[in-house]
Design an enzyme around this catalytic site. Sequence first.
Site, PDB file in Angstrom:
ATOM      1  N   THR A   1       0.825  -1.206   0.000  1.00  0.00           N
ATOM      2  CA  THR A   1       0.000   0.000   0.000  1.00  0.00           C
ATOM      3  C   THR A   1       0.859   1.255   0.000  1.00  0.00           C
ATOM      4  O   THR A   1       1.987   1.258   0.527  1.00  0.00           O
ATOM      5  CB  THR A   1      -0.909   0.018   1.247  1.00  0.00           C
ATOM      6  OG1 THR A   1      -1.574   1.282   1.363  1.00  0.00           O
ATOM      7  CG2 THR A   1      -0.117  -0.231   2.519  1.00  0.00           C
TER       8      THR A   1
ATOM      9  N   GLU B   1       0.261   3.623   1.852  1.00  0.00           N
ATOM     10  CA  GLU B   1       0.239   4.143   3.220  1.00  0.00           C
ATOM     11  C   GLU B   1       1.557   3.933   3.957  1.00  0.00           C
ATOM     12  O   GLU B   1       1.813   4.567   4.983  1.00  0.00           O
ATOM     13  CB  GLU B   1      -0.923   3.534   4.007  1.00  0.00           C
ATOM     14  CG  GLU B   1      -2.272   3.945   3.464  1.00  0.00           C
ATOM     15  CD  GLU B   1      -3.425   3.581   4.385  1.00  0.00           C
ATOM     16  OE1 GLU B   1      -3.260   3.693   5.612  1.00  0.00           O
ATOM     17  OE2 GLU B   1      -4.478   3.188   3.868  1.00  0.00           O
TER      18      GLU B   1
END
Length: 328
Positions: A127, A129
């Site tokens: 991800t 993130e």
Amino acid sequence: MTNRILVTGGAGFIGSHYVRTLLGAHGPGDVGVTVLDKLTYAGNPANLDAVRDSAGFAFEQGDICDAPLVDRLVAQHDQIVHFAAETHVDRSITGADPFVQTNVVGTQILLDAALRHGIGTFVHISTDEVYGSVDHACPETDPLHPSSPYSASKAASDLLVLSYHRTHGLDTRVLRCTNNFGHHQFPEKVIPLFITNLLQGRKVPLYGDGLNVREWLHIDDHVRGIELVRTQGRAGEIYNIGGGTELTNRELTQRLLTACGVGWEMVDFVPDRKGHDRRYSVDFTKIRTELAYRPAKDFDTALAETVAWYHANRAWWEPLRAHDLAVA
């Protein structure tokens, strides 16, 4: 010769679409797929109905933390595409243990089995993130600054995956994606949560001032990117992948309100999430340059198609909404 691929988390949103694509009419045709999925709340066997009768399909319910099970399955396969993960940020804030167990320990168990049995390629789905809140588009060489227990567990699993290439020579490849959307997404994530709330006449929760920025990637484009990395990517490499559309959460909310035929009276502004990252953004020049990846889905067209899918498939998601869901 048929290439046997073990797909972990293959009953979830992105994993199931990957499996349906591989075994569908336009798939490569030379693969067999075994799905290993624990079938937690976000894994749905119905997501695989379209390919259940395929000669190349097999399903095993189980946990990637079950080392004997993983060892048995990995021994029967040539490659691994690893989706299985706990992914919801809010759930990680209220309880991090399942995220560490599944995302870190489970990945390590898979890697050890892959090493023992000489797996050809191990594709790890990660991800954006892991880069944390940023003011620029992050290349793959940027340092990792995860903010939540979820993103920290994914960063840890990324580093484990890369270490098995550097230490053992295992062919591992990491794919870091931006926010995904599309059909069959469990309605805890913001787009399906907002759509299903609005279709049920319920208000939608918007965090803080709504100016957090996310980049959106349709699952069709993500799956194409995964296949490019699996078939043409380089061992030991990281590939960012994005959809090219950045929106504030306010802008996204306006599009969803318009698509569902309602106004801002259907929005509740709620207190901001703990550690809420202001902006995620990735530079995906590398996958464009090396693998000729381009996002093909127009965001607004794809969002309209997604709203239409949830409208036409209430029988799929309404039982899921019968339970209280965390605010997305």
